[in-house]
Scaffold this motif. Structure first.
Motif, PDB file in Angstrom:
ATOM      1  N   PHE A 152       4.358 -38.576 -16.841  1.00 39.16           N
ATOM      2  CA  PHE A 152       4.643 -37.442 -17.728  1.00 39.16           C
ATOM      3  C   PHE A 152       3.349 -36.720 -18.127  1.00 39.16           C
ATOM      4  CE2 PHE A 152       8.736 -39.676 -18.923  1.00 39.16           C
ATOM      5  CZ  PHE A 152       9.577 -38.681 -18.440  1.00 39.16           C
ATOM      6  N   LEU A 153       2.296 -37.493 -18.371  1.00 38.81           N
ATOM      7  CA  LEU A 153       1.039 -36.881 -18.791  1.00 38.81           C
ATOM      8  C   LEU A 153       0.340 -36.164 -17.634  1.00 38.81           C
ATOM      9  CD1 LEU A 153      -0.422 -39.704 -21.096  1.00 38.81           C
ATOM     10  CD2 LEU A 153       0.754 -37.599 -21.771  1.00 38.81           C
ATOM     11  N   ALA A 154       0.542 -36.705 -16.431  1.00 43.52           N
ATOM     12  CA  ALA A 154      -0.088 -36.082 -15.261  1.00 43.52           C
ATOM     13  C   ALA A 154       0.532 -34.723 -14.969  1.00 43.52           C
ATOM     14  CB  ALA A 154       0.053 -36.995 -14.046  1.00 43.52           C
ATOM     15  N   GLN A 155       1.832 -34.596 -15.266  1.00 45.92           N
ATOM     16  CA  GLN A 155       2.522 -33.326 -15.007  1.00 45.92           C
ATOM     17  C   GLN A 155       3.301 -32.913 -16.248  1.00 45.92           C
ATOM     18  OE1 GLN A 155       4.247 -33.461 -10.754  1.00 45.92           O
ATOM     19  NE2 GLN A 155       3.779 -35.592 -11.254  1.00 45.92           N
ATOM     20  N   PRO A 156       2.586 -32.544 -17.303  1.00 50.54           N
ATOM     21  CA  PRO A 156       3.277 -32.228 -18.557  1.00 50.54           C
ATOM     22  C   PRO A 156       4.217 -31.045 -18.368  1.00 50.54           C
ATOM     23  CG  PRO A 156       0.928 -31.700 -18.699  1.00 50.54           C
ATOM     24  CD  PRO A 156       1.138 -32.353 -17.391  1.00 50.54           C
ATOM     25  N   GLY A 157       5.368 -31.151 -18.999  1.00 47.43           N
ATOM     26  CA  GLY A 157       6.347 -30.064 -18.883  1.00 47.43           C
ATOM     27  C   GLY A 157       7.347 -30.286 -17.776  1.00 47.43           C
ATOM     28  N   ILE A 158       7.062 -31.234 -16.874  1.00 48.44           N
ATOM     29  CA  ILE A 158       7.996 -31.496 -15.771  1.00 48.44           C
ATOM     30  C   ILE A 158       9.059 -32.483 -16.257  1.00 48.44           C
ATOM     31  CG2 ILE A 158       8.232 -32.497 -13.454  1.00 48.44           C
ATOM     32  CD1 ILE A 158       6.707 -29.960 -13.263  1.00 48.44           C
ATOM     33  N   ALA A 159      10.314 -32.175 -15.923  1.00 41.14           N
ATOM     34  CA  ALA A 159      11.415 -33.096 -16.251  1.00 41.14           C
ATOM     35  C   ALA A 159      11.723 -33.925 -15.001  1.00 41.14           C
ATOM     36  CB  ALA A 159      12.638 -32.307 -16.679  1.00 41.14           C
ATOM     37  N   PHE A 160      11.636 -35.229 -15.143  1.00 44.72           N
ATOM     38  CA  PHE A 160      11.839 -36.132 -14.009  1.00 44.72           C
ATOM     39  C   PHE A 160      13.207 -36.804 -14.097  1.00 44.72           C
ATOM     40  CE2 PHE A 160       7.199 -36.200 -14.591  1.00 44.72           C
ATOM     41  CZ  PHE A 160       6.758 -36.018 -13.299  1.00 44.72           C
ATOM     42  N   SER A 161      13.762 -37.124 -12.955  1.00 49.34           N
ATOM     43  CA  SER A 161      14.910 -38.030 -12.915  1.00 49.34           C
ATOM     44  C   SER A 161      14.361 -39.449 -12.753  1.00 49.34           C
ATOM     45  CB  SER A 161      15.816 -37.685 -11.731  1.00 49.34           C
ATOM     46  OG  SER A 161      15.145 -37.992 -10.521  1.00 49.34           O
ATOM     47  N   ALA A 162      15.233 -40.436 -12.942  1.00 45.84           N
ATOM     48  CA  ALA A 162      14.792 -41.826 -12.738  1.00 45.84           C
ATOM     49  C   ALA A 162      14.353 -42.023 -11.283  1.00 45.84           C
ATOM     50  CB  ALA A 162      15.921 -42.781 -13.092  1.00 45.84           C
ATOM     51  N   ALA A 163      15.057 -41.367 -10.367  1.00 44.64           N
ATOM     52  CA  ALA A 163      14.711 -41.503  -8.948  1.00 44.64           C
ATOM     53  C   ALA A 163      13.329 -40.913  -8.663  1.00 44.64           C
ATOM     54  CB  ALA A 163      15.761 -40.815  -8.081  1.00 44.64           C
ATOM     55  N   ASP A 164      13.045 -39.746  -9.264  1.00 42.86           N
ATOM     56  CA  ASP A 164      11.712 -39.128  -9.091  1.00 42.86           C
ATOM     57  C   ASP A 164      10.627 -40.096  -9.551  1.00 42.86           C
ATOM     58  OD1 ASP A 164      12.924 -36.748  -8.362  1.00 42.86           O
ATOM     59  OD2 ASP A 164      12.778 -35.869 -10.381  1.00 42.86           O
ATOM     60  N   LEU A 165      10.852 -40.657 -10.732  1.00 44.21           N
ATOM     61  CA  LEU A 165       9.815 -41.520 -11.309  1.00 44.21           C
ATOM     62  C   LEU A 165       9.671 -42.835 -10.548  1.00 44.21           C
ATOM     63  CD1 LEU A 165      10.428 -40.763 -15.071  1.00 44.21           C
ATOM     64  CD2 LEU A 165       8.301 -40.351 -13.814  1.00 44.21           C
ATOM     65  N   ALA A 166      10.772 -43.289  -9.965  1.00 46.27           N
ATOM     66  CA  ALA A 166      10.680 -44.513  -9.150  1.00 46.27           C
ATOM     67  C   ALA A 166       9.738 -44.270  -7.969  1.00 46.27           C
ATOM     68  CB  ALA A 166      12.061 -44.928  -8.656  1.00 46.27           C
ATOM     69  N   VAL A 167       9.840 -43.088  -7.369  1.00 48.51           N
ATOM     70  CA  VAL A 167       8.955 -42.754  -6.249  1.00 48.51           C
ATOM     71  C   VAL A 167       7.521 -42.574  -6.747  1.00 48.51           C
ATOM     72  CG1 VAL A 167       8.441 -41.012  -4.480  1.00 48.51           C
ATOM     73  CG2 VAL A 167      10.809 -41.695  -4.899  1.00 48.51           C
ATOM     74  N   GLU A 168       7.371 -41.885  -7.881  1.00 47.46           N
ATOM     75  CA  GLU A 168       6.034 -41.612  -8.424  1.00 47.46           C
ATOM     76  C   GLU A 168       5.295 -42.902  -8.778  1.00 47.46           C
ATOM     77  OE1 GLU A 168       4.214 -38.798  -9.610  1.00 47.46           O
ATOM     78  OE2 GLU A 168       5.486 -37.400  -8.526  1.00 47.46           O
ATOM     79  N   THR A 169       6.047 -43.866  -9.336  1.00 47.04           N
ATOM     80  CA  THR A 169       5.386 -45.032  -9.931  1.00 47.04           C
ATOM     81  C   THR A 169       5.461 -46.295  -9.081  1.00 47.04           C
ATOM     82  OG1 THR A 169       7.412 -45.703 -11.062  1.00 47.04           O
ATOM     83  CG2 THR A 169       5.936 -44.190 -12.252  1.00 47.04           C
TER      84      THR A 169
END
Lengths: 389, 193
Positions: A152-169
């Motif tokens: 969230f801090l790396a891309q402030p303002g972006i709304a993520f889904s759980a699936a997006d964040l699973a890939v990101e993290t």
């Protein structure tokens, strides 16, 4: 004469040294102090590099023995599970060596390698911008929650889904969904529906508060997971195609680009330029990999303009090898073959002009020159490397 | 080279070298327009190569499901050369179900590309396959032209018709095969015989 795979491997090793320095390893290459370093993918990359640089491996092992508790075993497990058997084996040895000298237990550990920890003063604090992930973990604990917050801090303002964040993290979607739900219940994220998907956003006030707590913040957050996958697989690809003949080189290079299309997209690297059907794609890919690693090793993030500025177009070059280094334009100097000075090399200036030799017009270019000297990339070395591609 | 005008030699050489590099070896039995072009029987542009069967340890096996390593290599070659993915396909694999013409193996012409071995169906077997396809697809199909280019004798057409009827024993096919024989000037009475 070094092979292209060896050149790429050496440049990846140099990048890894600088990234580990960013995490606190004593190293002479230090270009990532202002860039967020992602520790788990770096551990996997270092393990995958194996014996390419034993000193790097030992320094990384030493750091992990001291600070490995700040790393996530489940994240490492997920990262390694997506890699081939060779990487899993090497990681197994790396994890076992750390386990033999500490209480840290990472999944997949196999047989420990010979290693003797050296007495070293501990880092005073994780206070560099590059260590932001470690600072955040110190605040909220090691696990998916810290990495979700960092996304969230790396891309402030972006709304993520759980699936997006699973890939990101690199955590499981289930794990991420649980973290997001608990954060929503606590009022730390805002959830809303977009079509059939729930998306989450960190409120601006909380972003500001966290940035205040975590400062100094890094200048950039490169997506190291896909970047490292591309580079490590690229070394293996080049090794393979160096043994091949005829059209196989071109076909394997094209298959590599197709297989890594998603990694290239998510890493934000400019994609390799397409070539006509039947043409040799391998030289384009070699150039692309070397330009990418050069930029990354110098601390540039693909999302930044400075990265794109150093992504030199190939047009006008007398040789397809000419863009093998991102900072330089290299060309075959007319009439100089007899003297043996075959390659002319110039550093690309801020305006895109070529500043030949060692004189630079701006402070930034002068700094870059000093960095490159640190990398021992003298004129002869570069010419030899490029001639070998 | 385009998808409409396949250079078989280049594509198969690329595939064979790639398979060799990846440590795989395959033997394919091929027929159709691609095989005819490779043997110099036809010169028309052909966009694909038809696999009739796989050959393993001297035995023919069904090619209905191609090995994944072969499919991957085929697709990678297609991407490299700008071909359709089905440039090498197992469309006629069902020909193996009811048996190939007697003596097929002895008439095969073998070519090697790296670790890829290609057995091309011989001229007579191509007559059988083309006759079957011509009856199936009708007098306007490309198969009639291909069959004509093979200059089959009446005897060869009669044997081909007999073999084709083994694949489709229906009265309708029998009638259509009689018409096809007539189209090629083979006497009805001989066809019935």
């Amino acid at each position: 004469m070094p092979k292209a795979s060896e050149i790429l491997r050496d440049r990846v090793v140099e990048a890894a040294w600088s990234l580990w320095t960013g995490l606190g390893v004593p190293g002479r290459l230090d270009f990532h102090g202002e860039v967020a370093v992602d520790p788990e993918p770096l551990v996997v990359l270092t393990a995958a590099l194996g014996d390419a640089d034993p000193r790097l491996r030992d320094e990384a092992t030493d750091w992990c023995i001291r600070y490995g508790a700040a790393l996530s075993g489940s994240r490492l497990k997920n990262l390694v599970a997506k890699r081939d058997e060779r990487v899993r084996e090497r990681f197994g040895g790396f994890a076992a060596t750390i386990a033999a000298h500490s209480s840290i237990r990472w999944p997949g550990a196999t047989g420990a390698q010979r290693f003797k920890p050296r007495p070293r003063p501990r880092n005073g604090a994780f206070d560099r911008p590059s260590q932001v992930a470690l600072r955040l973990r110190a605040l909220v604990g090691v696990g998916a929650r810290a990495d979700v917050l960092l996304s969230f801090l790396a891309q402030p303002g972006i709304a993520f889904s759980a699936a997006d964040l699973a890939v990101e993290t690199n955590y499981s979607k289930r794990n991420i969904a649980q973290v997001l739900e608990s954060m929503r219940l606590g009022g730390f994220v805002v959830a809303f529906s977009v079509r059939n998907q729930i998306r989450y956003r960190l409120p601006g006030a909380l972003v500001d508060q966290l940035i205040g707590q975590l400062s100094p913040m890094p200048r950039a957050f490169p997506r190291w997971t896909p970047i490292f996958r591309i580079l490590a697989s690229g070394i293996e690809l080049l090794k393979e195609i160096e043994k091949s003949r005829g059209s196989t080189r071109a076909i394997e290079a094209r298959a590599f680009a197709a297989a890594h299309r998603e990694d290239i997209r998510t890493s934000r690297l400019p994609p390799p330029r397409p070539v006509a059907p039947g043409s040799d794609f391998s030289s384009e890919l070699v150039s692309w990999l070397l330009v990418a690693v050069d930029n990354l090793a110098a601390g540039n993030d693909p999302a930044e303009d400075r990265f794109k500025a150093r992504w030199v177009p190939k047009d006008g070059m007398t040789s397809e090898l000419a863009m093998a280094r991102g900072h330089f334009r290299v060309w075959e100097a007319p009439g100089s073959r007899s003297s043996g000075a075959r390659w002319a090399i110039g550093l690309i200036g801020k305006s895109g002009d070529i500043d030949e030799g060692v004189r630079y017009a701006t402070a930034e270019d002068a700094k870059k020159s000093a960095e490159l000297k640190q990398l021992s990339l003298d004129r002869t070395g570069i010419a030899a490397r490029i001639a070998a591609v | 080279m385009t998808a409409e005008n396949l250079d078989f030699e280049q594509a198969l050489e690329a595939l064979g070298e790639l398979l060799e590099h990846r440590g795989h070896a395959f033997e394919l039995v091929i027929a159709g327009g691609g095989a005819l072009a490779m043997l110099g029987h036809i010169v028309r542009s052909t966009k694909d190569i038809d696999i009739v069967a796989l050959s393993r340890n001297g035995r023919f096996e069904s090619a209905k499901t191609l090995p994944p390593e072969l499919v991957r290599a085929r697709d990678d070659v297609a991407a490299h050369l700008g071909l359709a993915r089905d440039w090498l396909n197992s469309g006629p694999a069902e020909l193996l179900d009811h048996g190939l013409p007697a003596g097929f193996e002895a008439r095969m012409i073998t070519r090697r590309f790296g670790t890829l071995t290609v057995h091309l169906a011989g001229r007579f077997d191509q007559i059988c396959f083309k006759f079957y396809a011509a009856v199936d697809r009708g007098p306007q199909s490309k198969h009639v032209d291909d069959l004509r280019r093979l200059s089959p004798t009446s005897e060869e057409l009669l044997v081909a018709a007999s073999w084709a009827r083994g694949h489709d024993p229906s009265p309708e096919f029998l009638e259509m095969s009689r018409q096809a024989l007539g189209f090629f000037g083979v006497e009805e009475s001989r066809a019935e015989g």
